[in-house]
Write an enzyme that holds these catalytic residues in place. Structure first.
Site, mmCIF file in Angstrom:
data_model
loop_
_atom_site.group_PDB
_atom_site.id
_atom_site.type_symbol
_atom_site.label_atom_id
_atom_site.label_comp_id
_atom_site.label_asym_id
_atom_site.label_seq_id
_atom_site.Cartn_x
_atom_site.Cartn_y
_atom_site.Cartn_z
ATOM 1 N N GLY A 1 6.454 3.489 -1.745
ATOM 2 C CA GLY A 1 7.166 3.422 -3.006
ATOM 3 C C GLY A 1 6.215 3.748 -4.129
ATOM 4 O O GLY A 1 5.104 4.246 -3.904
ATOM 5 N N MET B 1 4.606 1.694 -6.014
ATOM 6 C CA MET B 1 3.493 0.772 -6.201
ATOM 7 C C MET B 1 2.988 0.158 -4.903
ATOM 8 O O MET B 1 1.991 -0.565 -4.914
ATOM 9 C CB MET B 1 3.909 -0.343 -7.163
ATOM 10 C CG MET B 1 4.400 0.187 -8.509
ATOM 11 S SD MET B 1 4.997 -1.108 -9.617
ATOM 12 C CE MET B 1 3.440 -1.735 -10.245
ATOM 13 N N ALA B 2 3.648 0.411 -3.786
ATOM 14 C CA ALA B 2 3.230 -0.147 -2.505
ATOM 15 C C ALA B 2 3.546 0.848 -1.404
ATOM 16 O O ALA B 2 4.342 1.777 -1.577
ATOM 17 C CB ALA B 2 3.923 -1.483 -2.239
ATOM 18 N N GLU B 3 2.902 0.650 -0.256
ATOM 19 C CA GLU B 3 3.121 1.502 0.904
ATOM 20 C C GLU B 3 3.194 0.623 2.148
ATOM 21 O O GLU B 3 2.654 -0.488 2.173
ATOM 22 C CB GLU B 3 2.003 2.546 1.038
ATOM 23 C CG GLU B 3 0.614 1.956 1.102
ATOM 24 C CD GLU B 3 -0.479 3.010 1.023
ATOM 25 O OE1 GLU B 3 -0.155 4.203 1.088
ATOM 26 O OE2 GLU B 3 -1.653 2.618 0.885
ATOM 27 N N LYS C 1 2.589 -4.116 4.713
ATOM 28 C CA LYS C 1 2.887 -3.622 3.369
ATOM 29 C C LYS C 1 1.730 -3.991 2.452
ATOM 30 O O LYS C 1 1.314 -5.151 2.412
ATOM 31 C CB LYS C 1 4.183 -4.254 2.868
ATOM 32 C CG LYS C 1 4.622 -3.812 1.470
ATOM 33 C CD LYS C 1 5.948 -4.473 1.115
ATOM 34 C CE LYS C 1 6.458 -4.034 -0.252
ATOM 35 N NZ LYS C 1 7.753 -4.673 -0.583
ATOM 36 N N ASP D 1 18.765 -7.206 -4.637
ATOM 37 C CA ASP D 1 18.447 -5.787 -4.390
ATOM 38 C C ASP D 1 19.001 -5.333 -3.041
ATOM 39 O O ASP D 1 18.325 -4.652 -2.268
ATOM 40 C CB ASP D 1 16.938 -5.586 -4.446
ATOM 41 C CG ASP D 1 16.554 -4.139 -4.758
ATOM 42 O OD1 ASP D 1 17.413 -3.393 -5.267
ATOM 43 O OD2 ASP D 1 15.410 -3.751 -4.482
#
Length: 536
Positions: A225, A227-229, A248, A352
């Site tokens: 994403g 800001m994170a993977e 993550k 979400d």
């Protein structure tokens, strides 16, 4: 450190990389040989007065042919055409060049000159050049080819022309010794190439150890994403125990973003307390190499968004969709009813729920993930004036308007996701973010049977009950939704066929994604080769 075995992941990665890089290496060799051959034409012409014009013209012709061949090969390889036999053909041509020169020397200067000409010194160099292909078999083959050519030319053409008592260095014994040294050069270079590969494997293995986040060994990246993977990883503590996990981690550039780190830690703390078969479980939270990570349950499959994308705007089988919705209803019911240690309701809201955050395994398991913005209902309000948490296009009207909301907002988002599963199309559609938020409030929603005639009226009623704009009229709980779905009869019933149908669709989508990845990797080889060639 023990060297990686030939079947280890490191060895397979290295072998795959060398195969993919073979084209780039041959492009570099072809360009170098084309330039060298062109320069040889000039050098041969300059030596014309010393070695005779007959030999000079032959050498110039050979150099010109090689220049043309390698120039054409360079252009062909740069266009993306490549075959695994190309390195073998090029090695055979390269180590045969001195044999052709020897034949020219024999024709124009005689046998003694042919066997003592300085061009023979090039042979061991060309054998060593085969090492650059990082293939020990190529180097070994080069040594044997040179020895065979040298002995063949000597026995068939040179020896009959020698005097009865030639120099001792021209006798069969010395020639056989030279041939042996050519083979030895091939063996030596093969050993050198093999040693180089072993050192490279060791270096890669050591590098992988540096890429271990505590006790987690990272493999390929499976998601990312802003800001994170997320990586597929292996939990491997001492003792030989191993377990596949999804790891993550925050991208290094955002480790100083206090708000995101706080959400990240909240996700780990919340999920670690949740234990439900339809919720992705979090095992661990840690910090390594300056970034935070959390280890989660690994789901061998795809996000629901990937499954729907593979269907190319076609709906899921109705039973598969009702099964997935029933499983998600169970997950949300568990989340919304969760209590704290004191027994008081936590009133958790996911906030979400949408296809990217629903994971579907190749066995048909359905799991809700990504609780990064899940909060208690009392706190799940606007964080900043004019901003909301959640994915646009899947928000309940009260959530989009920034009003107070509870778990029924998650059920509205599930209704939008369910509608999308049944129709193959986004339920709320707009061209701008602002229009998407207005659509959640104002757009008149149509039943899924309007787009999919296989949806029965009873299922239409269930979906539209989830999509009521007024929370008071909306389906109240995930348990209520699951009960409604389990009461369905016929082809729309989630059991007994829903999970099997969903598993088959997920496997087909996973295979389609794998083929697309392979196609992209193959397509990327040409520009990568050109980039490497430009640097060479």
């Amino acid at each position: 450190m023990t060297a990686p075995s030939a079947t280890s992941p490191v060895s397979r990665f290295l072998e795959g990389h060398l195969r993919r890089d073979a084209q780039a290496r041959e492009v570099s060799v072809a360009r170098f040989m084309a330039g060298l051959s062109g320069a040889s034409v000039v050098v041969a012409a300059a030596l014309g007065g010393l070695i005779g014009w007959g030999l000079t013209q032959s050498l110039m012709g050979l150099s010109a042919v090689l220049c043309v061949y390698y120039t054409v090969l360079w252009r062909v390889l740069r266009s993306g055409v490549f075959h695994p036999a190309v390195p073998w053909l090029n090695v055979a041509i390269e180590v045969s060049i001195p044999a052709v020169v020897l034949a020219f020397d024999l024709r124009f200067q005689g046998p003694i000159y042919a066997l003592t000409a300085p061009t023979l010194v090039i042979w061991p160099t060309l054998i060593t050049l085969a090492t650059l292909r990082s293939n020990p078999r190529l180097a070994l083959a080069a040594g044997f080819i040179v020895a065979a050519e040298y002995l063949g030319i000597y026995l068939l053409f040179v020896r009959p022309l020698l005097p009865d008592n030639p120099l001792i260095t021209l006798t069969p014994g010395f020639i056989a010794t030279r041939a042996f040294f050519f083979v030895a050069a091939g063996v030596f270079t093969a050993i050198l190439a093999r040693h180089f590969l072993q050192l490279t494997r060791g270096a890669l293995s050591a590098l992988r150890e540096q890429e271990v986040m505590g006790k987690y060994v990272l493999h390929e990246r499976i998601g990312a994403g802003g800001m994170a993977e997320v990586y597929r990883a292996t939990y491997c503590p001492e003792g030989g125990f191993q377990k596949a996990v999804a790891l993550k981690r925050i991208l290094p550039a955002f480790t100083d973003n206090e708000e995101f780190v706080t959400l990240f830690r909240q996700e780990a703390e919340l999920c670690s307390s949740l234990n439900h078969p339809n919720i992705v479980q979090v095992f661990d939270l840690g910090r390594h190499g300056g970034t935070y990570f959390l280890a989660m349950e690994f789901v061998d499959g795809l996000p629901l968004s990937g499954v729907l994308r593979a269907l190319a705007r076609r709906p899921l089988p109705v039973a598969a969709a009702t099964y997935a919705a029933a499983e998600l209803g169970a997950a949300l019911d568990y989340l919304h009813r969760r209590t704290g240690p004191d027994g008081q309701p936590l009133r958790l809201v996911h906030r979400d729920v949408n296809p990217p955050n629903v994971l579907v395994s190749r066995f048909g398991d359905v799991k809700l993930s990504d609780f990064g913005i899940a909060r208690g209902a009392a706190l799940a309000q606007l964080t900043l004036a004019g901003s909301v948490r959640g994915k646009l296009g899947y928000m309940a009207p009260e959530q989009a308007l920034g009003r107070s909301f509870d778990g029924r907002a998650d059920l509205f988002a599930l209704g939008l996701t369910f509608h999308e599963m049944l129709t193959g199309r986004r339920t709320l559609q707009a061209t701008t973010d602002e229009a998407l938020m207005r659509a959640a409030v104002d757009q008149q929603l149509e039943p899924p049977s309007r787009f999919n005639p296989e949806v029965p009226p009873a299922l239409d009623a269930i979906v539209m009950g989830l999509l009521e704009k007024d929370p008071a009229r909306r389906t109240a709980t995930g348990a209520q939704l699951r009960g409604q779905l389990l009461a369905l009869q016929g082809p729309a019933a989630p059991f007994p066929q829903g999970q099997a149908l969903l598993a088959q669709v997920a496997r087909d989508a996973q295979e389609q994604a794998r083929r697309a990845t392979m196609a992209r990797e193959e397509a990327d080889q040409v520009p990568t080769s050109q980039k490497l060639t430009a640097r060479a």
